[in-house]
Design a protein around this motif. Structure first.
Motif, PDB file in Angstrom:
ATOM      1  N   THR A 180       7.878  -3.940  -8.715  1.00 18.83           N
ATOM      2  CA  THR A 180       8.365  -3.546  -7.400  1.00 18.83           C
ATOM      3  C   THR A 180       8.221  -4.720  -6.442  1.00 18.83           C
ATOM      4  O   THR A 180       7.183  -5.351  -6.374  1.00 18.83           O
ATOM      5  N   TYR A 211       9.485  -6.525  -2.534  1.00 22.53           N
ATOM      6  CA  TYR A 211      10.108  -6.520  -1.222  1.00 22.53           C
ATOM      7  C   TYR A 211      11.013  -7.745  -1.177  1.00 22.53           C
ATOM      8  O   TYR A 211      10.556  -8.861  -1.417  1.00 22.53           O
ATOM      9  N   ALA A 229       9.230   4.876   4.225  1.00 21.91           N
ATOM     10  CA  ALA A 229       8.756   3.807   3.346  1.00 21.91           C
ATOM     11  C   ALA A 229       7.307   4.051   2.960  1.00 21.91           C
ATOM     12  O   ALA A 229       6.921   3.861   1.800  1.00 21.91           O
ATOM     13  N   LYS A 282       5.966   4.512  -0.843  1.00 27.58           N
ATOM     14  CA  LYS A 282       4.918   3.676  -1.433  1.00 27.58           C
ATOM     15  C   LYS A 282       3.720   4.520  -1.872  1.00 27.58           C
ATOM     16  O   LYS A 282       3.091   4.223  -2.891  1.00 27.58           O
ATOM     17  N   GLU A 290       4.747   6.128  -5.123  1.00 33.32           N
ATOM     18  CA  GLU A 290       4.750   5.082  -6.140  1.00 33.32           C
ATOM     19  C   GLU A 290       3.327   4.818  -6.633  1.00 33.32           C
ATOM     20  O   GLU A 290       3.079   4.726  -7.838  1.00 33.32           O
ATOM     21  N   ARG A 298      12.277  -2.432  -9.424  1.00 30.96           N
ATOM     22  CA  ARG A 298      12.360  -1.639  -8.182  1.00 30.96           C
ATOM     23  C   ARG A 298      12.351  -2.626  -7.019  1.00 30.96           C
ATOM     24  O   ARG A 298      11.363  -3.285  -6.760  1.00 30.96           O
ATOM     25  N   MET A 304      12.834  -3.215  -2.985  1.00 26.82           N
ATOM     26  CA  MET A 304      12.920  -2.680  -1.626  1.00 26.82           C
ATOM     27  C   MET A 304      13.651  -3.747  -0.819  1.00 26.82           C
ATOM     28  O   MET A 304      13.088  -4.791  -0.502  1.00 26.82           O
ATOM     29  N   THR A 316      19.437   4.778  -6.158  1.00 23.55           N
ATOM     30  CA  THR A 316      19.272   4.232  -4.811  1.00 23.55           C
ATOM     31  C   THR A 316      18.712   5.274  -3.855  1.00 23.55           C
ATOM     32  O   THR A 316      18.936   6.481  -4.031  1.00 23.55           O
ATOM     33  N   ILE A 319      16.230   1.185  -1.391  1.00 23.44           N
ATOM     34  CA  ILE A 319      15.494   1.089  -2.652  1.00 23.44           C
ATOM     35  C   ILE A 319      16.528   1.037  -3.766  1.00 23.44           C
ATOM     36  O   ILE A 319      17.391   1.919  -3.868  1.00 23.44           O
ATOM     37  N   GLU A 369      16.688   0.763  -7.901  1.00 23.10           N
ATOM     38  CA  GLU A 369      15.922   0.833  -9.155  1.00 23.10           C
ATOM     39  C   GLU A 369      16.855   0.608 -10.321  1.00 23.10           C
ATOM     40  O   GLU A 369      17.814   1.368 -10.525  1.00 23.10           O
TER      41      GLU A 369
END
Length: 184
Positions: free
Chosen positions: A6, A8, A30, A34, A37, A136, A138, A165, A174, A176
């Motif tokens: 994952t 950013y 968000a 998180k 996750e 993943r 962000m 998404t 997001i 994936e």
């Protein structure tokens, strides 16, 4: 365990120091994402630089972040480093030697996700070894113009499946992706 990477990213592909540029778009959605996750995670997988940043920050943030901070500070963390002799953040275990073989071994264990965060050099090494099960991203609505890009120029082509998404009201998207095939 499956390995979930994952990251950013800015629109121009920068992943470096997201704490310096992502906050204006990090909203409740968000935060909830998180948190979910992290609850789906068995252990963290970190490169040395990311580990050192997390280990310095999270113990001080536990009170302000509640259950999230407690989980970050108490869960197992696998730290890939050729230079560290010990990892003192509680729950941390060093991974040295044949990293790809060790990560492949960890993935065979039962449990929730093994979550790779940041750690660009490790990300690219694991991508080259086809060890990442889910990418993943962000994606933040900002162009930074400079900074370290996540995907190295020498990276092999990767064919990824159609993304799942999610879009947050702040503009964060997001993405994936699961790997489909590898081309050289």
């Amino acid at each position: 365990m499956r390995l979930v990477a994952t990251e950013y990213l800015s629109l121009d592909g920068v992943f470096e120091e997201p704490g310096q540029w992502s906050n204006p778009w990090f909203n409740d959605q968000a935060g909830q994402f998180k948190y979910a996750e992290l609850q789906a995670t068995e252990a963290l997988l970190l490169g040395r630089k990311t580990y050192e940043g997390f280990a310095a920050a999270w113990p001080k943030m536990e009170e302000a972040t509640g259950d999230f901070g407690v989980r970050m500070n108490t869960m197992t963390k696998y730290v890939v480093s050729s230079t560290l002799d010990r990892a003192e953040w509680p729950g941390s275990k060093l991974v040295k030697g044949d990293v790809a073989a060790e990560i492949a071994r960890l993935k065979k264990q039962p449990g929730k996700d093994l979550l790779l965060s940041g750690s660009g050099q490790l990300f690219n090494a694991l991508m080259r070894e086809d060890l990442i099960d889910l990418y993943r991203i962000m994606l933040f609505p900002v162009v930074l113009g400079k900074g370290r890009r996540l995907f190295e120029e020498k990276a092999d082509q990767r064919i990824l499946g159609v993304p799942e998404t999610k879009t947050f009201a702040s503009g964060v998207v997001i993405l994936e992706y699961q790997p489909k095939a590898t081309k050289g």
